[in-house]
Design a protein around this motif. Structure first.
Motif, PDB file in Angstrom:
ATOM      1  N   ASP B  31       0.836  -1.201   0.000  1.00  0.00           N
ATOM      2  CA  ASP B  31       0.000   0.000   0.000  1.00  0.00           C
ATOM      3  C   ASP B  31       0.873   1.254   0.000  1.00  0.00           C
ATOM      4  OD1 ASP B  31      -2.488  -1.368   0.105  1.00  0.00           O
ATOM      5  OD2 ASP B  31      -2.071  -1.809   2.218  1.00  0.00           O
ATOM      6  N   VAL B  32       1.913   1.199   0.818  1.00  0.00           N
ATOM      7  CA  VAL B  32       2.823   2.334   0.876  1.00  0.00           C
ATOM      8  C   VAL B  32       3.460   2.542  -0.499  1.00  0.00           C
ATOM      9  CG1 VAL B  32       4.901   3.262   1.940  1.00  0.00           C
ATOM     10  CG2 VAL B  32       3.286   1.946   3.315  1.00  0.00           C
ATOM     11  N   ALA B  33       3.875   1.427  -1.105  1.00  0.00           N
ATOM     12  CA  ALA B  33       4.526   1.504  -2.415  1.00  0.00           C
ATOM     13  C   ALA B  33       3.592   2.150  -3.443  1.00  0.00           C
ATOM     14  CB  ALA B  33       4.935   0.104  -2.868  1.00  0.00           C
ATOM     15  N   VAL B  38       6.196   3.803  -6.000  1.00  0.00           N
ATOM     16  CA  VAL B  38       7.453   3.057  -6.152  1.00  0.00           C
ATOM     17  C   VAL B  38       7.161   1.570  -5.947  1.00  0.00           C
ATOM     18  CG1 VAL B  38       8.840   4.987  -5.317  1.00  0.00           C
ATOM     19  CG2 VAL B  38       7.993   3.262  -3.709  1.00  0.00           C
ATOM     20  N   SER B  39       8.196   0.781  -5.949  1.00  0.00           N
ATOM     21  CA  SER B  39       7.990  -0.655  -5.757  1.00  0.00           C
ATOM     22  C   SER B  39       8.115  -1.020  -4.278  1.00  0.00           C
ATOM     23  CB  SER B  39       9.014  -1.449  -6.538  1.00  0.00           C
ATOM     24  OG  SER B  39      10.255  -1.397  -5.867  1.00  0.00           O
ATOM     25  N   ARG B  40       7.644  -2.211  -3.955  1.00  0.00           N
ATOM     26  CA  ARG B  40       7.748  -2.657  -2.569  1.00  0.00           C
ATOM     27  C   ARG B  40       9.199  -2.719  -2.130  1.00  0.00           C
ATOM     28  NH1 ARG B  40       5.128  -7.381  -4.026  1.00  0.00           N
ATOM     29  NH2 ARG B  40       5.763  -8.613  -2.240  1.00  0.00           N
ATOM     30  N   ALA B  41      10.051  -3.127  -3.035  1.00  0.00           N
ATOM     31  CA  ALA B  41      11.471  -3.218  -2.694  1.00  0.00           C
ATOM     32  C   ALA B  41      11.984  -1.875  -2.198  1.00  0.00           C
ATOM     33  CB  ALA B  41      12.257  -3.672  -3.907  1.00  0.00           C
ATOM     34  N   VAL B  43      10.362   0.572  -0.943  1.00  0.00           N
ATOM     35  CA  VAL B  43       9.799   0.868   0.372  1.00  0.00           C
ATOM     36  C   VAL B  43      10.617   0.197   1.451  1.00  0.00           C
ATOM     37  CG1 VAL B  43       7.822   0.506   1.871  1.00  0.00           C
ATOM     38  CG2 VAL B  43       7.474   1.203  -0.494  1.00  0.00           C
ATOM     39  N   SER B  44      10.888  -1.076   1.236  1.00  0.00           N
ATOM     40  CA  SER B  44      11.656  -1.816   2.224  1.00  0.00           C
ATOM     41  C   SER B  44      13.016  -1.169   2.457  1.00  0.00           C
ATOM     42  CB  SER B  44      11.829  -3.256   1.746  1.00  0.00           C
ATOM     43  OG  SER B  44      12.647  -3.980   2.619  1.00  0.00           O
ATOM     44  N   TYR B  45      13.686  -0.841   1.378  1.00  0.00           N
ATOM     45  CA  TYR B  45      14.999  -0.222   1.508  1.00  0.00           C
ATOM     46  C   TYR B  45      14.930   1.067   2.316  1.00  0.00           C
ATOM     47  CZ  TYR B  45      16.617  -3.414  -2.106  1.00  0.00           C
ATOM     48  OH  TYR B  45      16.940  -4.528  -2.805  1.00  0.00           O
ATOM     49  N   ARG B  64       8.556   7.776   2.938  1.00  0.00           N
ATOM     50  CA  ARG B  64       8.298   8.004   4.353  1.00  0.00           C
ATOM     51  C   ARG B  64       6.966   8.707   4.565  1.00  0.00           C
ATOM     52  NH1 ARG B  64      13.657   7.000   6.345  1.00  0.00           N
ATOM     53  NH2 ARG B  64      14.999   8.425   5.202  1.00  0.00           N
ATOM     54  N   GLU B  65       6.698   9.640   3.734  1.00  0.00           N
ATOM     55  CA  GLU B  65       5.451  10.381   3.896  1.00  0.00           C
ATOM     56  C   GLU B  65       4.243   9.481   3.678  1.00  0.00           C
ATOM     57  OE1 GLU B  65       3.622  14.668   2.523  1.00  0.00           O
ATOM     58  OE2 GLU B  65       5.763  14.170   2.514  1.00  0.00           O
TER      59      GLU B  65
END
Lengths: 353, 353
Positions: B31-33, B38-41, B43-45, B64-65
């Motif tokens: 959801d954040v991605a 952007v991609s989930r990756a 986000v994780s990074y 972050r936002e």
DNA sequence: TTGAAAGCGCTACCAG
DNA sequence: CTGGTAGCGCTTTCAA
């Protein structure tokens, strides 16, 4: 810097090849399946006693045996990840040493919740308080949170928990929190009860022992307010008496007791009361003749001192009852948060007042 | 009967379609991605501050936002499932009420372990004991287990835990367990120390107060053995005195005190000592003239009674030290289990003996 | 009665 | 610098 188990197979093989587990690794349901010569699905059915599917008795036996031989233990995290919900009830551990009564209550609660098939976990979030801590708790995705008032969980924290899937958030403490069920332990009542007793005995200059542990401050202040309210009604004086739980501190307090002119003391707990009482007696101040003393908790030891200690007994909500509230709320998360007063207060008059 | 969130999409659509999250669900990194574009990756990074990859500052900010706006909280179980290892240290909760000293020690340990970035979890496994309980603990896949001796964890239980991935199993209690590190709290020493003190004071008919809580039996027996050993050396007598933690029980015990002819008592703890001492004094038995009394724990309250209570102080291992042992063992699981005696014992002579 | 496979949320490889 | 994607261990639907 995470350490991934040794799996040296660097060949570009098609990924669907079921990997042979190296012997040292922890066995998974796939290992059990291989050993029993069935599929993972069947293993799951057998080990969970699934009733919706019929598995032949010989297969069941083979699966169970394979599991036993391998020492297979299901992986709780994987299971609840798949299920989308755990049955974990989180109880944040108090950030500071608290009384024996508290420990007993939480022990009982743990037991009662276990009876309802919840997994109870006490989680120590060192240092963090309030809404910061709530973030850490939310990572565990508990289905319910029972938070002692000490943690100063705010409305924001409650919201975080709920958004992260907690179906019940219950605070136990002196003040309710927006959005959470509250079990109100009205500590003002404790102070009021003690103060009225002292006032009825003719005392008009009351002292209130305030412990120095910050974690207890929220309770101490609530009790103090109760004393103040009762005292105001008859125009009695109230003095705060900060006291560390040490003999020397008590001796210091006792040293200038006469100047204070306090004739009745409400101590934060029986332990503080006993500490003070001993110091007073060492200074030749008579209890209750010169100064009456009232504690809280009705500890066994208070009965052993002479004079026997007058105390306020708190009848905490039964753990059973609280466990049922948790369970009910988890099952019907729609119901609006309730605020229930669950602290019965009784004065036990003995010889020290 | 598991409840799966409402996802009514029953169409046979290709499974790879990224599902639109319904608004009520708990937000995931996907959801954040989506929200950040952007991609989930990525986000994780960003959220893990990965140093191995460079992410542009604007992207970081966007991620972050988005996380903040959605109230995203990472899912600890999913993370450790993926990582293949958690940093959870499991401390089984005692199955019965225990002393304040114990609570303080575990509180400190929690704190020390948190400093080393472990997640400390106290897990109440109601009812189960020993190796049954170990199965329940193993489901949580803790990286380390610190088990109080009370749980009677056996070699089989230790093996289960290790097979399920625990890199450190540490027992704290009177007897070592095959395969686990042991912090030996040698309670025999406690009994020996008290007994030698009483014997040195010329007492030859010793009583040993045995609490009735089953959970304390393992300690009580070890201490009794220590008393027996010391007494045997000088040919003194030893009598077991079972005692429930109640005034009436103490009164009963005191009632036929003269027949027993006991002239020195080692109580299980200061609390039992105080209980008994009060009962004895009520019957007119003088302490220490007729009967000497020694407790254990060096509680503050023992100093407040008159006569002041003689006691055995146990110097528990520092929580810091234990936490470091846990950490070291987790990092180098190869080292063979050590058995360390970590209980210093000091007699504090006061007026009751 | 059993098996194949999707997917829970996340991270870490490898390609682009 | 970023995205696609495999897969951690498990359950459960659907198909055989």
């Amino acid at each position: 810097m995470r350490h991934i188990p040794e799996e040296p197979e660097a060949q570009g093989a098609p990924p669907r090849v079921p990997r042979q587990r190296s012997t040292g690794a922890v066995p998974t349901s796939a290992d059990v399946a291989r050993r029993a010569g069935v599929s993972r699905a069947t293993v799951s059915y057998v080990l969970n006693n699934a009733t919706a599917v019929r598995i032949s008795e010989p297969t069941r036996r083979r699966v169970r045996e394979a599991a036993r031989e391998l020492g297979y233990v299901p992986h709780a995290a994987a299971r609840s990840l798949r299920a989308g919900q755990s049955r974990m009830v989180l109880m944040p551990a108090p950030g500071a040493p608290v009384g024996a009564l508290y420990h007993r209550f939480f022990h009982d609660l743990q037991w009662a919740l276990s009876r309802l098939d919840y997994t109870v976990v006490q989680y120590g979030s060192a240092g963090l308080t309030g809404d910061e801590a709530a973030l850490a708790w939310a990572e565990l995705r508990p289905v319910a949170v029972v938070a002692p008032g000490i943690h100063e969980l705010g409305p924001a924290g409650v919201a975080v928990l709920k958004r992260s899937g907690a179906r019940a958030v219950i605070t136990v403490g002196p003040c309710p929190v927006e959005g959470a069920h509250a079990l109100l332990t009205d500590h003002g009542e404790v102070g009021r009860c003690a103060a009225e007793h002292l006032l009825a005995r003719g005392r008009r200059r009351l002292g209130v022992v305030m412990p120095e542990q910050p974690a207890l401050a929220v309770y101490a202040r609530a009790r103090l307010a109760g004393v103040r309210a009762a005292a105001a009604r008859v125009g009695a004086e109230v003095t705060e008496l900060p006291l560390a739980y040490e003999e020397t501190a008590a001796a210091r307090l006792a040293a200038d007791w006469p100047e204070r002119g306090v004739d009745g003391v409400f101590a934060y707990s029986d332990e503080y009361a006993m500490l003070l009482m001993a110091a007073l007696q060492d200074r030749g101040i008579r209890v209750p003749a010169d100064t009456a003393v009232v504690g809280v908790d009705d500890l066994m030891l208070g009965r052993l001192l002479r004079p026997r200690l007058t105390t306020v007994r708190m009848d905490l909500p039964s753990a059973q009852e609280l466990a049922e509230l948790v369970d009910r709320t988890v099952r019907h998360p729609g119901t609006s948060p309730t605020v229930r007063d669950l602290l019965g207060v009784t004065l036990v008059a003995r010889e020290s007042s």
